[in-house]
Scaffold this active site. Structure first.
Site, PDB file in Angstrom:
ATOM      1  CE1 TYR A   1     -16.817   3.534  13.867  1.00 43.37           C
ATOM      2  CE2 TYR A   1     -15.651   2.723  11.932  1.00 43.37           C
ATOM      3  CZ  TYR A   1     -15.646   3.120  13.259  1.00 43.37           C
ATOM      4  OH  TYR A   1     -14.485   3.089  13.990  1.00 43.37           O
TER       5      TYR A   1
ATOM      6  CD  GLN B   1     -13.561   5.882   5.249  1.00 43.78           C
ATOM      7  OE1 GLN B   1     -12.977   6.221   6.269  1.00 43.78           O
ATOM      8  NE2 GLN B   1     -13.691   4.602   4.905  1.00 43.78           N
TER       9      GLN B   1
ATOM     10  NE  ARG C   1      -1.692  -2.217  10.073  1.00 44.43           N
ATOM     11  CZ  ARG C   1      -2.140  -3.383  10.499  1.00 44.43           C
ATOM     12  NH1 ARG C   1      -2.094  -3.648  11.805  1.00 44.43           N
ATOM     13  NH2 ARG C   1      -2.647  -4.271   9.668  1.00 44.43           N
TER      14      ARG C   1
HETATM   15  C1  LIG Z   1      -4.358   4.295  12.427  1.00 47.05           C
HETATM   16  C2  LIG Z   1      -5.425   3.663  11.575  1.00 47.05           C
HETATM   17  C3  LIG Z   1      -6.613   4.349  11.360  1.00 47.05           C
HETATM   18  C4  LIG Z   1      -7.607   3.808  10.528  1.00 47.05           C
HETATM   19  N1  LIG Z   1      -8.727   4.535  10.256  1.00 47.05           N
HETATM   20  C5  LIG Z   1      -9.625   4.098   9.343  1.00 47.05           C
HETATM   21  C6  LIG Z   1     -10.686   4.941   8.893  1.00 47.05           C
HETATM   22  O1  LIG Z   1     -10.827   6.109   9.288  1.00 47.05           O
HETATM   23  N2  LIG Z   1     -11.548   4.409   7.985  1.00 47.05           N
HETATM   24  C7  LIG Z   1     -11.414   3.121   7.501  1.00 47.05           C
HETATM   25  O2  LIG Z   1     -12.230   2.703   6.670  1.00 47.05           O
HETATM   26  N3  LIG Z   1     -10.400   2.331   7.886  1.00 47.05           N
HETATM   27  C8  LIG Z   1      -9.484   2.789   8.757  1.00 47.05           C
HETATM   28  N4  LIG Z   1      -8.390   2.006   9.079  1.00 47.05           N
HETATM   29  C9  LIG Z   1      -8.173   0.709   8.386  1.00 47.05           C
HETATM   30  C10 LIG Z   1      -7.229   0.895   7.199  1.00 47.05           C
HETATM   31  O3  LIG Z   1      -7.847   1.653   6.160  1.00 47.05           O
HETATM   32  C11 LIG Z   1      -6.778  -0.464   6.585  1.00 47.05           C
HETATM   33  O4  LIG Z   1      -7.893  -1.164   6.112  1.00 47.05           O
HETATM   34  C12 LIG Z   1      -6.048  -1.307   7.620  1.00 47.05           C
HETATM   35  O5  LIG Z   1      -5.022  -0.562   8.249  1.00 47.05           O
HETATM   36  C13 LIG Z   1      -5.431  -2.562   6.978  1.00 47.05           C
HETATM   37  O6  LIG Z   1      -4.414  -2.251   6.095  1.00 47.05           O
HETATM   38  P1  LIG Z   1      -2.843  -2.460   6.522  1.00 47.05           P
HETATM   39  O7  LIG Z   1      -2.743  -3.870   7.050  1.00 47.05           O
HETATM   40  O8  LIG Z   1      -2.113  -2.244   5.239  1.00 47.05           O
HETATM   41  O9  LIG Z   1      -2.540  -1.446   7.578  1.00 47.05           O
HETATM   42  C14 LIG Z   1      -7.411   2.521   9.940  1.00 47.05           C
HETATM   43  C15 LIG Z   1      -6.220   1.831  10.188  1.00 47.05           C
HETATM   44  C16 LIG Z   1      -5.230   2.383  10.977  1.00 47.05           C
HETATM   45  C17 LIG Z   1      -3.932   1.634  11.189  1.00 47.05           C
END
Ligand SMILES: Cc1cc2nc3c(=O)[nH]c(=O)nc-3n(C[C@H](O)[C@H](O)[C@H](O)COP(=O)(O)O)c2cc1C
Length: 372
Positions: free
Chosen positions: A188, A96, A325
């Site tokens: 961003y 990414q 997560r």
């Molecule tokens: C610890 C953490 C770090 C994340 N870092 C990014 C990132 O670097 N880039 C991004 O596009 N989304 C990031 N996200 C969002 C995740 O890609 C994802 O869209 C979000 O966690 C929702 O999915 P979930 O409900 O299955 O966790 C992050 C999420 C978490 C929990």
């Protein structure tokens, strides 16, 4: 359907499960990926596709302490260790590519300069994570501070950022990634150009929708020229207002973005849905409209369970589903979902910074981490 194979450009995915990008803030000095990061990603290689954590394309593109970059020879070599480990474990990995724009702090910027954005606008209350004492990620203790006041990029500087994206894409291929994803979501830099209230420019990059989409288009075209469109995906977060990016007509704006990306022929569109407790559901009509406008692969992420994922695939508006997560806490997530095994709970205290704890020490349910 989660466990049926899928053709993504030139890649054969064994299942429809994606590990979406997740920042974990564990890079070494010089923002270099480590052997521990290689172990973490390789543990999760049974995903159909892994997308790396956000990876800055330049020093100017960094917004938080200890995030890895992909603009120096040492960083490329570090990523080579990660991609080799994932490939050896049978997985597939996109990088990414990230430029945070205004969501940064002078202490992270080259020469202590102001961060850059489409416009000189502050997002009040939007904080970034810094390492005030220079102690490194192992301490796991950083500080949250208001992002610094940004300045608007000139047109010549925009052209340089577009070149930085292309050069980072070249580096990603050199490091052995199977493709790249542009981080156009979550407030961003790309998002700071798209959303009408974040972008107050009056030149060819602001005002009308085609102008606000121009930066996204130019970056996508420049990166596609390096990787080929079949190795380029784009992540967008329509209908959210993260990090203070607000659009007055988000449905029209993001359907316009999807059309622009369809014209370029990027291999996937990755939709980040709202993911907090009690988040509003994205209207089904909007998802259906995206499906009609954009003809490539659609990935959705945000609070999916196996059951919601199966419904999405069955209803036909999604091709692949990201589990964020759940993948933090379950290195063998596909196996657990397939067998209906209980899931480990993620520990949010170890999401950002630290070492092995809460990173590589989550147990698999079965010996050998049986890949489905
Ligand atoms: C610890 C953490 C770090 C994340 N870092 C990014 C990132 O670097 N880039 C991004 O596009 N989304 C990031 N996200 C969002 C995740 O890609 C994802 O869209 C979000 O966690 C929702 O999915 P979930 O409900 O299955 O966790 C992050 C999420 C978490 C929990």
């Amino acid at each position: 359907m989660l466990f049926t194979s899928y053709r993504l450009g030139g890649l054969a995915l064994p299942n429809r499960i994606v590990m979406p990008p997740m920042t974990r803030s564990r890079a070494a000095a010089g923002n270099v990926p480590t052997a521990l990061m290689a172990e973490y990603y390789a543990q999760r290689a049974s995903a159909g596709l892994i997308i790396s954590e956000g990876t800055q394309i330049s020093q100017q593109g960094q917004g938080y302490a200890w995030t890895p970059g992909i603009h120096t020879p040492e960083q490329i070599a570090g990523w080579r260790g990660v991609t080799d480990a994932v490939h050896a474990a049978g997985g597939r990995l996109f990088a990414q590519l990230w430029h945070v724009g205004r969501v940064s702090h002078v202490s992270l910027q080259p020469g202590g300069a102001a961060p850059v954005s489409s416009s000189p606008r502050v997002a009040d209350g939007v904080k970034v994570f810094i390492d005030p004492d220079g102690k490194g990620p192992e301490t796991g203790v950083g500080g949250m501070v208001q992002h610094s006041v940004p300045r608007a990029l000139s047109e010549a500087e925009i052209a340089q950022v577009v070149r930085d994206f292309a050069s980072a894409a070249r580096n990603a291929l050199e490091a052995g990634f199977d493709g790249v994803e542009l981080h156009g979501a979550n407030g961003y830099l790309i998002n700071q150009f798209i959303d009408s209230r974040a972008n107050t420019r009056t030149d060819g990059y602001g005002g009308s929708l085609p102008n606000r989409l121009r930066f996204l288009r130019e970056v996508s075209e420049a990166v596609a020229a390096v990787t080929g469109p079949e190795r380029l995906g784009v992540r967008l977060a329509p209908l959210t207002t993260l990090q203070g990016t607000v659009d007055d007509t988000p449905q029209a704006t993001y359907l316009g973005a999807a059309k622009a990306l369809d014209d370029i022929g990027v291999v996937y569109l990755h939709i980040a849905e709202a993911d907090w407790e009690d988040a509003p559901e994205m209207p089904p009509a909007f998802k259906e409209a995206l499906r009609l406008i954009y003809r490539g692969t659609l990935i959705y992420a945000g609070r999916y369970t196996a059951e919601r994922a199966e419904t999405a695939l069955h209803d036909g508006w999604a091709d692949l589903i990201g589990f964020g997560r759940p993948f933090v806490a379950n290195p063998d997530l596909p196996n657990r979902l397939r067998r209906g095994l209980p899931l480990n709970e993620p520990d949010g205290n170890h999401f950002f910074g630290g070492a092995q704890v809460g990173y590589t020490d989550y147990p698999a349910a079965m010996a050998g981490n049986d890949a489905p």
